[in-house]
Scaffold this motif. Structure first.
Motif: not given
Ligand code: SAH
Length: 375
Positions: A68-75, A246-251, A253-255
Motif C-alpha cells: 500500500d505504498c503511499l505514492y503508487c497508483g496500483i497500491r 504524483p498520482h491523484r488516487d494516492t495519499p 500524490g493527491a495534495p
C-alpha cells in the motif's frame, strides 16, 4: 569548492566524492554548470559501457499488489484501478514477440505478491522463456537475460527463480533515509526487510539493481547524496531511478495534484532526475543506469536527457495496450495506446537523433557485475 576540480576528481577515481560534494552536484544553479556535469557523466558512460544503449523489453505482468505504498497508483487500497494478471501463455507470447524483435533482455515487472502459487507461476514463466529463447533466438544473439522486478520476496523464492534462469533483479530502496522511507510507506512496511531482500539477492548471485525516487516531499540534496553512497555500500550492479510523479488516487500524490501540470514544477523534477543520473555515474562509474519512463513523462525527450547525462539502459514497454492503462504507477504515463512495434520505432529514431544507437541481440550485463571492483 570548485566544480571543475570536483568533476575531474570524480572522473578519475570512483567513490572519490564526499556527501557535501555530491550534494553540490545535485544543487547546481546554472545551465552551464549542469552541462559540465552531464558531459562528465556521459564520458564515463562511454568509457565503461561503450557506445550504444542496452535495451530491455518491459513486460508489466499484473497490477495486483499486496502493498500500500503511499505514492503508487496500483497500491492495494486504490479501488479505482481494474486489476489484471497475465497468464503464462500471455507472458510467453510477449517474450516471443520481443525475442523476434531482437531484444536479448526482458524485464518481468508486477505488483508485489508473495504466495506459493505466485512463486510457482513466476518459475514457470522463467522456464518457458528460457526454453523458447533457446529455440527461436537469432544466430549470433546472446541468450536471453531475464530481469525480475517483483518486490520483496523470501530468499527461497528468489533462489528458485535464479535457478530457473533469471539473472537480474530490480528492487528500489526508494529512499535510503529510514525516516523518509517511513514517511512514504504505511506503518507495516519495513525498511529493514527491503535492505535484507537486497542482501538476499546478492546471496542468490543475481545482478542486483536498486534505486530511488527523486523529488520526494521532504527529501534534501544530502538525502540523495547518501542514496548514492548507499548504492555503493550495497554494491549495486544496476541503478533505476526516476522522479516522483504524483498520482491523484494516492495519499502522497493527491495534495500535489493541483500542481501536477505546472510546467515549472515538472521542469524542476526533470532537472533533478537527470542530475541524479550524472552524479550516480560519477560516483559508481561502471554500473548500468536506466533512463526511466518517469523521465519521459515529464518531457518528451526526458529519457534522451538521461542518456546524455550518463544512463546506458532503456526499457521500452512491450505490454499489450489492453493492459497498459491499468498499470499506471503515476499520472501521465506515456505511450498508453502505442503498440510494441510503434514504441520500438519511435525509440530508435529518438535515440539516433542524439547520436546513440540501441544495441539489439546483446544481454548488456552490468560491467560492475563482472569487474574486479565488486566486493
Ligand atoms: N512492485 C515492484 C515493482 C513495481 S513498482 C516493487 O515494489 O519493486 C516499480 C517502481 O515504480 C517503484 O520501485 C517506484 O520507485 C516507482 N513508482 C511507483 N509510484 C511512483 C510514482 N508515483 N512516481 C514515480 N515513480 C513511482
Amino acid at each position: 569548492m570548485n566544480l571543475e576540480s570536483i568533476l575531474s576528481k570524480a572522473e578519475s577515481t570512483p567513490k572519490a566524492l564526499s556527501i557535501a560534494e555530491l550534494s553540490l552536484l545535485l544543487s547546481l544553479g546554472s545551465d552551464e554548470e549542469r552541462r559540465l556535469l552531464h558531459e562528465a557523466g556521459r564520458r564515463l558512460k562511454s568509457r565503461y559501457c561503450g557506445r550504444g544503449i542496452a535495451a530491455r523489453a518491459l513486460i508489466e505482468m499484473g497490477n495486483i499488489c499486496a502493498k500500500d505504498c503511499l505514492y503508487c497508483g496500483i497500491r492495494k487500497s486504490n479501488c479505482t484501478v481494474s486489476r489484471y494478471q497475465l497468464d503464462v501463455e500471455d507472458v510467453e507470447a510477449l517474450a516471443r514477440q520481443s525475442i523476434e524483435a531482437g531484444y536479448a533482455s526482458l524485464v518481468l515487472q508486477s505488483g508485489e505478491l508473495e504466495s506459493p502459487s505466485h512463486t510457482d507461476f513466476i518459475e514457470e514463466c522463467i522456464r518457458r522463456i528460457v526454453d523458447l529463447d533457446s529455440r527461436i533466438r537469432k544466430p549470433g544473439a546472446d541468450s536471453i537475460g531475464i530481469t525480475l522486478s517483483l518486490g520483496e520476496q523470501t530468499e527461497e523464492a528468489l533462489m528458485r527463480w535464479r535457478k530457473a534462469g533469471a539473472a537480474r533483479y530490480l528492487l528500489r530502496i526508494e529512499s535510503s533515509n529510514p525516516e523518509l522511507y517511513a514517511s512514504i510507506h504505511p506503518s507495516g512496511h519495513s525498511y529493514e526487510r527491503r535492505v535484507e531482500c537486497l542482501r538476499a539477492l546478492r546471496h542468490c548471485d543475481y545482478q542486483v539493481g536498486t534505486g530511488v525516487m527523486t523529488g520526494l516531499p521532504g527529501q534534501t540534496a544530502a538525502d540523495l547524496a547518501r542514496d548514492i553512497v548507499f548504492f555503493s555500500d550495497i554494491d549495486a550492479d544496476m541503478i533505476g531511478m526516476g522522479p516522483f510523479i504524483p498520482h491523484r488516487d494516492t495519499p502522497l500524490g493527491a495534495p500535489f495534484f493541483d500542481d501536477a501540470n505546472d510546467q515549472g514544477l515538472s521542469a524542476n523534477r526533470l532537472r533533478l532526475g537527470v542530475d541524479m543520473i550524472a552524479a550516480t555515474r560519477l560516483y559508481l562509474h561502471n554500473v548500468n543506469i536506466a533512463a526511466t519512463t518517469a523521465l519521459q513523462t515529464l518531457a518528451p525527450d526526458g529519457r534522451e536527457q538521461g542518456i546524455l547525462a550518463g544512463a546506458n539502459v532503456i526499457m521500452p514497454n512491450v505490454t499489450d495496450t489492453r493492459f497498459r492503462r491499468n498499470y499506471q504507477l503515476y499520472e501521465g504515463k506515456p505511450d498508453l495506446d502505442e503498440n510494441a512495434d510503434e514504441t520500438r520505432n519511435a525509440l530508435q529514431q529518438s535515440i539516433s537523433s542524439i547520436g546513440e544507437c540501441i544495441i539489439y541481440g546483446k544481454r548488456g550485463d552490468s560491467p560492475h557485475f563482472h569487474s574486479q571492483s565488486r566486493k
